[in-house]
Motif scaffolding. Structure first.
Motif, PDB file in Angstrom:
ATOM      1  N   LEU A  97      47.172  15.614  39.188  1.00 56.00           N
ATOM      2  CA  LEU A  97      48.227  16.572  38.873  1.00 56.00           C
ATOM      3  C   LEU A  97      48.492  17.402  40.113  1.00 56.00           C
ATOM      4  O   LEU A  97      47.556  17.879  40.749  1.00 56.00           O
ATOM      5  CB  LEU A  97      47.787  17.480  37.707  1.00 56.00           C
ATOM      6  N   ILE A  98      49.747  17.563  40.456  1.00 58.66           N
ATOM      7  CA  ILE A  98      50.127  18.388  41.606  1.00 58.66           C
ATOM      8  C   ILE A  98      50.731  19.675  41.079  1.00 58.66           C
ATOM      9  O   ILE A  98      51.710  19.661  40.336  1.00 58.66           O
ATOM     10  CB  ILE A  98      51.127  17.673  42.526  1.00 58.66           C
ATOM     11  N   SER A  99      50.125  20.784  41.473  1.00 57.96           N
ATOM     12  CA  SER A  99      50.506  22.101  40.970  1.00 57.96           C
ATOM     13  C   SER A  99      51.103  22.953  42.077  1.00 57.96           C
ATOM     14  O   SER A  99      50.734  22.819  43.239  1.00 57.96           O
ATOM     15  CB  SER A  99      49.247  22.792  40.431  1.00 57.96           C
ATOM     16  N   THR A 100      51.976  23.842  41.683  1.00 59.54           N
ATOM     17  CA  THR A 100      52.440  24.840  42.636  1.00 59.54           C
ATOM     18  C   THR A 100      51.306  25.824  42.900  1.00 59.54           C
ATOM     19  O   THR A 100      50.400  25.972  42.090  1.00 59.54           O
ATOM     20  CB  THR A 100      53.668  25.612  42.101  1.00 59.54           C
ATOM     21  N   ASP A 101      51.376  26.465  44.028  1.00 58.46           N
ATOM     22  CA  ASP A 101      50.365  27.446  44.430  1.00 58.46           C
ATOM     23  C   ASP A 101      50.755  28.812  43.871  1.00 58.46           C
ATOM     24  O   ASP A 101      51.019  29.765  44.600  1.00 58.46           O
ATOM     25  CB  ASP A 101      50.280  27.477  45.958  1.00 58.46           C
ATOM     26  N   THR A 102      50.828  28.874  42.539  1.00 55.80           N
ATOM     27  CA  THR A 102      51.232  30.088  41.842  1.00 55.80           C
ATOM     28  C   THR A 102      50.304  30.323  40.657  1.00 55.80           C
ATOM     29  O   THR A 102      49.599  29.412  40.214  1.00 55.80           O
ATOM     30  CB  THR A 102      52.680  29.981  41.308  1.00 55.80           C
ATOM     31  N   PHE A 103      50.314  31.517  40.144  1.00 58.05           N
ATOM     32  CA  PHE A 103      49.493  31.853  38.987  1.00 58.05           C
ATOM     33  C   PHE A 103      49.867  30.980  37.788  1.00 58.05           C
ATOM     34  O   PHE A 103      49.009  30.362  37.158  1.00 58.05           O
ATOM     35  CB  PHE A 103      49.661  33.343  38.661  1.00 58.05           C
ATOM     36  N   GLN A 104      51.155  30.900  37.498  1.00 53.79           N
ATOM     37  CA  GLN A 104      51.601  30.110  36.358  1.00 53.79           C
ATOM     38  C   GLN A 104      51.350  28.619  36.563  1.00 53.79           C
ATOM     39  O   GLN A 104      50.939  27.912  35.628  1.00 53.79           O
ATOM     40  CB  GLN A 104      53.090  30.333  36.098  1.00 53.79           C
ATOM     41  N   GLY A 105      51.580  28.120  37.766  1.00 55.11           N
ATOM     42  CA  GLY A 105      51.347  26.706  38.053  1.00 55.11           C
ATOM     43  C   GLY A 105      49.898  26.318  37.870  1.00 55.11           C
ATOM     44  O   GLY A 105      49.578  25.266  37.309  1.00 55.11           O
ATOM     45  N   SER A 106      49.012  27.185  38.324  1.00 50.96           N
ATOM     46  CA  SER A 106      47.582  26.930  38.175  1.00 50.96           C
ATOM     47  C   SER A 106      47.175  26.901  36.700  1.00 50.96           C
ATOM     48  O   SER A 106      46.438  26.017  36.263  1.00 50.96           O
ATOM     49  CB  SER A 106      46.797  28.007  38.925  1.00 50.96           C
ATOM     50  N   LEU A 107      47.650  27.871  35.931  1.00 50.90           N
ATOM     51  CA  LEU A 107      47.344  27.916  34.498  1.00 50.90           C
ATOM     52  C   LEU A 107      47.855  26.673  33.779  1.00 50.90           C
ATOM     53  O   LEU A 107      47.124  26.042  33.008  1.00 50.90           O
ATOM     54  CB  LEU A 107      47.986  29.148  33.855  1.00 50.90           C
ATOM     55  N   ALA A 108      49.107  26.333  34.016  1.00 49.75           N
ATOM     56  CA  ALA A 108      49.704  25.179  33.345  1.00 49.75           C
ATOM     57  C   ALA A 108      48.961  23.897  33.706  1.00 49.75           C
ATOM     58  O   ALA A 108      48.694  23.058  32.838  1.00 49.75           O
ATOM     59  CB  ALA A 108      51.184  25.067  33.705  1.00 49.75           C
ATOM     60  N   SER A 109      48.589  23.748  34.960  1.00 51.52           N
ATOM     61  CA  SER A 109      47.868  22.552  35.397  1.00 51.52           C
ATOM     62  C   SER A 109      46.519  22.417  34.712  1.00 51.52           C
ATOM     63  O   SER A 109      46.131  21.329  34.290  1.00 51.52           O
ATOM     64  CB  SER A 109      47.658  22.575  36.914  1.00 51.52           C
ATOM     65  N   GLU A 110      45.800  23.502  34.613  1.00 54.30           N
ATOM     66  CA  GLU A 110      44.483  23.451  33.963  1.00 54.30           C
ATOM     67  C   GLU A 110      44.609  23.146  32.474  1.00 54.30           C
ATOM     68  O   GLU A 110      43.799  22.405  31.916  1.00 54.30           O
ATOM     69  CB  GLU A 110      43.708  24.747  34.202  1.00 54.30           C
ATOM     70  N   PHE A 127      45.724  18.937  42.391  1.00 55.03           N
ATOM     71  CA  PHE A 127      45.927  19.195  43.812  1.00 55.03           C
ATOM     72  C   PHE A 127      46.963  20.305  43.938  1.00 55.03           C
ATOM     73  O   PHE A 127      48.046  20.213  43.378  1.00 55.03           O
ATOM     74  CB  PHE A 127      46.396  17.929  44.526  1.00 55.03           C
ATOM     75  N   THR A 128      46.597  21.357  44.654  1.00 59.94           N
ATOM     76  CA  THR A 128      47.489  22.498  44.836  1.00 59.94           C
ATOM     77  C   THR A 128      47.704  22.720  46.325  1.00 59.94           C
ATOM     78  O   THR A 128      46.880  23.342  46.992  1.00 59.94           O
ATOM     79  CB  THR A 128      46.886  23.769  44.199  1.00 59.94           C
ATOM     80  N   PRO A 129      48.803  22.199  46.868  1.00 61.55           N
ATOM     81  CA  PRO A 129      49.087  22.435  48.283  1.00 61.55           C
ATOM     82  C   PRO A 129      49.281  23.927  48.543  1.00 61.55           C
ATOM     83  O   PRO A 129      49.989  24.601  47.794  1.00 61.55           O
ATOM     84  CB  PRO A 129      50.390  21.678  48.534  1.00 61.55           C
ATOM     85  N   THR A 130      48.643  24.440  49.554  1.00 65.34           N
ATOM     86  CA  THR A 130      48.745  25.857  49.887  1.00 65.34           C
ATOM     87  C   THR A 130      50.202  26.234  50.110  1.00 65.34           C
ATOM     88  O   THR A 130      50.907  25.602  50.888  1.00 65.34           O
ATOM     89  CB  THR A 130      47.928  26.172  51.153  1.00 65.34           C
ATOM     90  N   GLY A 131      50.631  27.245  49.376  1.00 62.94           N
ATOM     91  CA  GLY A 131      51.974  27.765  49.561  1.00 62.94           C
ATOM     92  C   GLY A 131      53.062  27.046  48.795  1.00 62.94           C
ATOM     93  O   GLY A 131      54.208  27.484  48.813  1.00 62.94           O
ATOM     94  N   LEU A 132      52.745  25.932  48.105  1.00 58.02           N
ATOM     95  CA  LEU A 132      53.797  25.203  47.401  1.00 58.02           C
ATOM     96  C   LEU A 132      54.356  26.055  46.264  1.00 58.02           C
ATOM     97  O   LEU A 132      53.646  26.437  45.343  1.00 58.02           O
ATOM     98  CB  LEU A 132      53.277  23.881  46.836  1.00 58.02           C
ATOM     99  N   SER A 133      55.619  26.376  46.374  1.00 58.35           N
ATOM    100  CA  SER A 133      56.341  27.070  45.307  1.00 58.35           C
ATOM    101  C   SER A 133      57.823  26.822  45.519  1.00 58.35           C
ATOM    102  O   SER A 133      58.236  26.282  46.545  1.00 58.35           O
ATOM    103  CB  SER A 133      56.043  28.577  45.309  1.00 58.35           C
ATOM    104  N   THR A 134      58.599  27.223  44.550  1.00 54.67           N
ATOM    105  CA  THR A 134      60.048  27.063  44.662  1.00 54.67           C
ATOM    106  C   THR A 134      60.720  28.387  45.022  1.00 54.67           C
ATOM    107  O   THR A 134      61.906  28.568  44.778  1.00 54.67           O
ATOM    108  CB  THR A 134      60.628  26.518  43.341  1.00 54.67           C
ATOM    109  N   ALA A 135      59.965  29.288  45.622  1.00 52.21           N
ATOM    110  CA  ALA A 135      60.496  30.612  45.974  1.00 52.21           C
ATOM    111  C   ALA A 135      61.697  30.501  46.915  1.00 52.21           C
ATOM    112  O   ALA A 135      62.668  31.222  46.780  1.00 52.21           O
ATOM    113  CB  ALA A 135      59.406  31.473  46.603  1.00 52.21           C
ATOM    114  N   ASP A 136      61.601  29.601  47.873  1.00 57.70           N
ATOM    115  CA  ASP A 136      62.706  29.360  48.789  1.00 57.70           C
ATOM    116  C   ASP A 136      62.511  27.981  49.420  1.00 57.70           C
ATOM    117  O   ASP A 136      61.449  27.372  49.307  1.00 57.70           O
ATOM    118  CB  ASP A 136      62.796  30.460  49.870  1.00 57.70           C
TER     119      ASP A 136
END
Length: 148
Positions: A97-110, A127-136
């Motif tokens: 599972l590839i997760s965003t590096d965010t609070f919500q992404g981590s919770l949803a992945s687990e 797998f959570t790539p450092t900094g991966l988010s859709t912020a920009d």
């Protein structure tokens, strides 16, 4: 023959559980979607953790068709396998599972990792790539480069 299945994880599980909870919950999820653990206020974190707990309970008691309605990720995974695939067939494949590096992404992945394991899937890791988010676009591109 075993297959490697890679699934991206968003926040649909939390968003779908939040739907209809009141006027403040959905905007809270939207506004904090790209924030890391240390960037979210404790009050906001409490609301999100409560949603995660509710999502976990719903997943535990859900049939595959019901689980599909809770999560876009599970829709894709169950669609790939079909709803009647035996546990043995699911267990031979390896999931990441590839997760965003965010609070919500981590919770949803687990939550999804636990659900899939409970259903007989072999989930090696999140797998959570450092900094991966859709912020920009720049942040997203840096995270994607880590995946590649």
């Amino acid at each position: 023959m075993p297959r490697l299945i890679v699934s991206t994880v968003g926040t649909s599980l939390l968003s779908n559980v939040a739907r209809g909870k009141g006027t403040e919950t959905e905007p809270l999820l939207r506004d904090t979607a790209n924030l890391k653990d240390n960037e979210i206020k404790e009050e906001q974190k409490g609301v999100i953790l409560q949603l995660a707990q509710e999502a976990s309970k719903k997943l535990e008691s859900s049939s595959p068709p019901e689980a599909r309605r809770l999560s876009a990720e599970l829709t894709g995974i169950w669609e790939y396998y079909g709803l009647n695939t035996s546990r043995e067939g699911r267990a031979q494949d390896i999931h990441y599972l590839i997760s965003t590096d965010t609070f919500q992404g981590s919770l949803a992945s687990e939550l999804l990792k636990k659900y899939l394991r409970d259903q007989g899937f072999t989930v090696l890791d999140v797998f959570t790539p450092t900094g991966l988010s859709t912020a920009d676009t720049q942040t997203f591109s840096k995270g994607i480069k880590q995946i590649v």
